[in-house]
Enzyme design. Structure first.
Site, PDB file in Angstrom:
ATOM      1  N   TRP A 127       4.786  15.702   1.863  1.00  4.13           N
ATOM      2  CA  TRP A 127       3.686  15.628   2.837  1.00  4.13           C
ATOM      3  C   TRP A 127       4.068  16.561   3.995  1.00  4.13           C
ATOM      4  O   TRP A 127       5.164  16.405   4.562  1.00  4.13           O
ATOM      5  CB  TRP A 127       3.562  14.182   3.298  1.00  4.13           C
ATOM      6  CG  TRP A 127       2.470  13.895   4.274  1.00  4.13           C
ATOM      7  CD1 TRP A 127       1.180  14.317   4.216  1.00  4.13           C
ATOM      8  CD2 TRP A 127       2.581  13.065   5.440  1.00  4.13           C
ATOM      9  NE1 TRP A 127       0.474  13.799   5.279  1.00  4.13           N
ATOM     10  CE2 TRP A 127       1.314  13.031   6.045  1.00  4.13           C
ATOM     11  CE3 TRP A 127       3.620  12.349   6.029  1.00  4.13           C
ATOM     12  CZ2 TRP A 127       1.056  12.320   7.212  1.00  4.13           C
ATOM     13  CZ3 TRP A 127       3.372  11.638   7.189  1.00  4.13           C
ATOM     14  CH2 TRP A 127       2.101  11.620   7.765  1.00  4.13           C
ATOM     15  N   ALA A 210       3.097   5.043   1.397  1.00  5.12           N
ATOM     16  CA  ALA A 210       1.763   5.156   2.003  1.00  5.12           C
ATOM     17  C   ALA A 210       0.654   4.824   1.011  1.00  5.12           C
ATOM     18  O   ALA A 210      -0.518   4.807   1.378  1.00  5.12           O
ATOM     19  CB  ALA A 210       1.563   6.568   2.565  1.00  5.12           C
ATOM     20  N   LYS A 243      -4.441   3.624   3.361  1.00  3.79           N
ATOM     21  CA  LYS A 243      -5.092   3.853   2.063  1.00  3.79           C
ATOM     22  C   LYS A 243      -5.344   2.540   1.338  1.00  3.79           C
ATOM     23  O   LYS A 243      -6.437   2.304   0.832  1.00  3.79           O
ATOM     24  CB  LYS A 243      -4.226   4.745   1.170  1.00  3.79           C
ATOM     25  CG  LYS A 243      -3.420   5.795   1.886  1.00  3.79           C
ATOM     26  CD  LYS A 243      -4.205   7.042   2.207  1.00  3.79           C
ATOM     27  CE  LYS A 243      -3.447   7.841   3.257  1.00  3.79           C
ATOM     28  NZ  LYS A 243      -3.779   9.205   3.360  1.00  3.79           N
TER      29      LYS A 243
HETATM   30  C1  LIG Z   1       3.292  10.439   2.266  1.00  3.03           C
HETATM   31  C2  LIG Z   1       2.474   9.990   3.435  1.00  3.03           C
HETATM   32  N1  LIG Z   1       3.067   9.287   4.408  1.00  3.03           N
HETATM   33  C3  LIG Z   1       2.386   8.850   5.467  1.00  3.03           C
HETATM   34  C4  LIG Z   1       1.052   9.110   5.613  1.00  3.03           C
HETATM   35  C5  LIG Z   1       0.377   8.613   6.866  1.00  3.03           C
HETATM   36  O1  LIG Z   1      -0.755   7.909   6.745  1.00  3.03           O
HETATM   37  P1  LIG Z   1      -1.511   7.291   8.022  1.00  3.03           P
HETATM   38  O2  LIG Z   1      -0.889   7.870   9.252  1.00  3.03           O
HETATM   39  O3  LIG Z   1      -2.918   7.691   7.863  1.00  3.03           O
HETATM   40  O4  LIG Z   1      -1.287   5.818   7.958  1.00  3.03           O
HETATM   41  C6  LIG Z   1       0.381   9.849   4.633  1.00  3.03           C
HETATM   42  C7  LIG Z   1      -1.045  10.173   4.774  1.00  3.03           C
HETATM   43  O5  LIG Z   1      -1.578  11.086   4.229  1.00  3.03           O
HETATM   44  C8  LIG Z   1       1.114  10.289   3.512  1.00  3.03           C
HETATM   45  O6  LIG Z   1       0.531  10.993   2.530  1.00  3.03           O
END
Ligand SMILES: Cc1ncc(COP(=O)(O)O)c(C=O)c1O
Length: 394
Positions: A127, A210, A243
């Site tokens: 990511w 996530a 998610k």
């Molecule tokens: C691997 C990973 N970690 C963390 C996140 C963070 O998600 P959020 O900040 O929307 O809770 C994401 C979102 O795309 C992700 O793909």
């Protein structure tokens, strides 16, 4: 002052979103941004979330501050969801955060505070916010090889060769499930091998989870992480409820440190203190919705059903696309799509090929060919397979 600013680096995903919005074609398909979409293209509010919110509206009598680390009932509910009771609570320190992004960021802050020399090893690719968050918290980070685009599988030899260079006390960032962006997850034996390696080398795992529930199920998706938690003295976890609860904009996240009981209280106090100096009190609404659902058997059953529907949809789209590509290309070149997990896969491709998919076929992917499987819909599968076969098959 502000005249000294230079524009920040462009965000590849936001750029794709903008181009998609500006495209007048009615049959364009957005496979870029990483949100779940149902068959109508909507990112729905889950029925369990609606029920929990209705309950909160009826019963919540204060919006006063909670605590710097957030609500302990939320910590307990999330710890149970993620860890499934494999570690004693006197080994768990936890803090609510601004989504999973906040969880990763606060964990980086904690690593930096505890040991500024510790390096964080990040999979290549990962990511994009992982390296960005390390950088913005002054945490030194190093990449390790992870994915072999040709085979569509994990590059185990490259990964272990790179991690050989980690120093005791370094941190290895792993994706709990549904690796973003590759969809290539560890097997049970990969987790066991990794646990043994980390233990032997004195390395600390940091698991970002996530997409719990999007791969094989809430317990199956956390099995690797639970193995590490039960086997190793220390583990950092960043969890997102964006998610799996569909709470994207409500920013519900949590980070946990699993450590020996004698390290727990100071770690907990530091996590609260670090929250104070970043966001102050963490957001509460999404966290409270999650806690309400997880603590109410009927709402929890409903949530698990809905999550199961989302998982089934993503898996059936994966299988349908893999089958259509097998038919179009006469080969198993894209067979990995059917076996991978979660919302993302990488098709590969040069910038010119990704641009051709966009310009000639209205197919929007992120650079490197990351594709959000949940952005597909059944009627478009054949058209998408034709485009991919035409541009990327050789
Ligand atoms: C691997 C990973 N970690 C963390 C996140 C963070 O998600 P959020 O900040 O929307 O809770 C994401 C979102 O795309 C992700 O793909």
């Amino acid at each position: 002052m502000f005249h000294k600013l230079t524009p920040p680096p462009p965000d590849a995903i936001l750029h794709v979103m903008q181009m998609f919005r500006d495209d007048p074609r009615s049959d364009k398909i957005d496979l870029g941004v990483g949100v779940y979409r149902d068959a109508t293209g909507l990112t729905p509010v889950m029925r369990a979330v609606k029920a929990a919110e209705a309950h909160l509206v009826a019963t919540q009598d204060s919006k006063g501050y909670v605590a710097m680390a957030g609500d302990t009932a939320y910590h307990a509910a999330m710890a149970d969801l993620v860890l499934g009771g494999v570690v004693d609570t006197d080994r768990i320190a936890a803090a609510a955060t601004t989504g999973g992004t906040g969880a990763v960021r606060q964990a980086m802050e904690l690593i930096h505070t505890a040991d500024p020399a510790a390096q964080v090893w990040i999979s290549q690719p990962s990511w994009p916010n992982h390296p960005a968050l390390a950088q913005s918290t002054d945490v030194p980070w190093r990449p390790y090889r992870y994915y072999d685009v040709q085979s569509g599988g994990i590059d185990r030899t490259g990964m272990m060769a790179d991690l050989e260079n980690a120093r005791p006390g370094d941190v290895v960032l792993l994706h709990g499930c549904c690796h973003n962006p590759t969809g290539a997850d560890f097997t049970e034996s990969d987790w066991a091998d990794m646990a043994a390696f980390l233990d032997k080398r004195g390395l600390i795992p940091f698991v970002d989870i996530a997409y719990q529930g999007f791969g094989d199920g809430v317990d199956a998706d956390a099995a690797g992480l639970r193995h590490l938690a039960a086997r190793l003295p220390r583990l950092i976890i960043a969890a997102s409820a964006a998610k799996n609860f569909g709470l994207y904009r409500d920013r519900a996240g949590l980070y946990m440190v699993i450590c020996p009981p004698e390290e727990r209280d100071t770690t907990q106090a530091m996590m609260a203190w670090l929250n104070r100096s970043s966001t102050g009190f963490p957001p509460d609404h999404g966290a409270r919705v999650v806690t309400t659902i997880l603590n109410d058997p009927a709402m929890k059953a409903q949530w698990l059903d809905e999550l199961g529907e989302m998982r089934a949809r993503v898996n059936s789209l994966r299988a349908a696309l893999a089958t259509a590509l097998r038919r179009q290309t006469g080969s198993d070149r894209f067979g990995f799509l059917g076996a991978q997990k979660g919302m993302f896969s990488i098709l590969g491709g040069t910038d010119a090929q990704i641009a051709r998919l966009r310009d000639d076929f209205g197919l929007y992917l992120v650079g490197g060919g990351r594709m959000n499987i949940a952005g597909l819909n059944e009627p478009a599968i054949d058209r998408v397979a034709t485009a991919i076969a035409a541009v990327l098959a050789d």
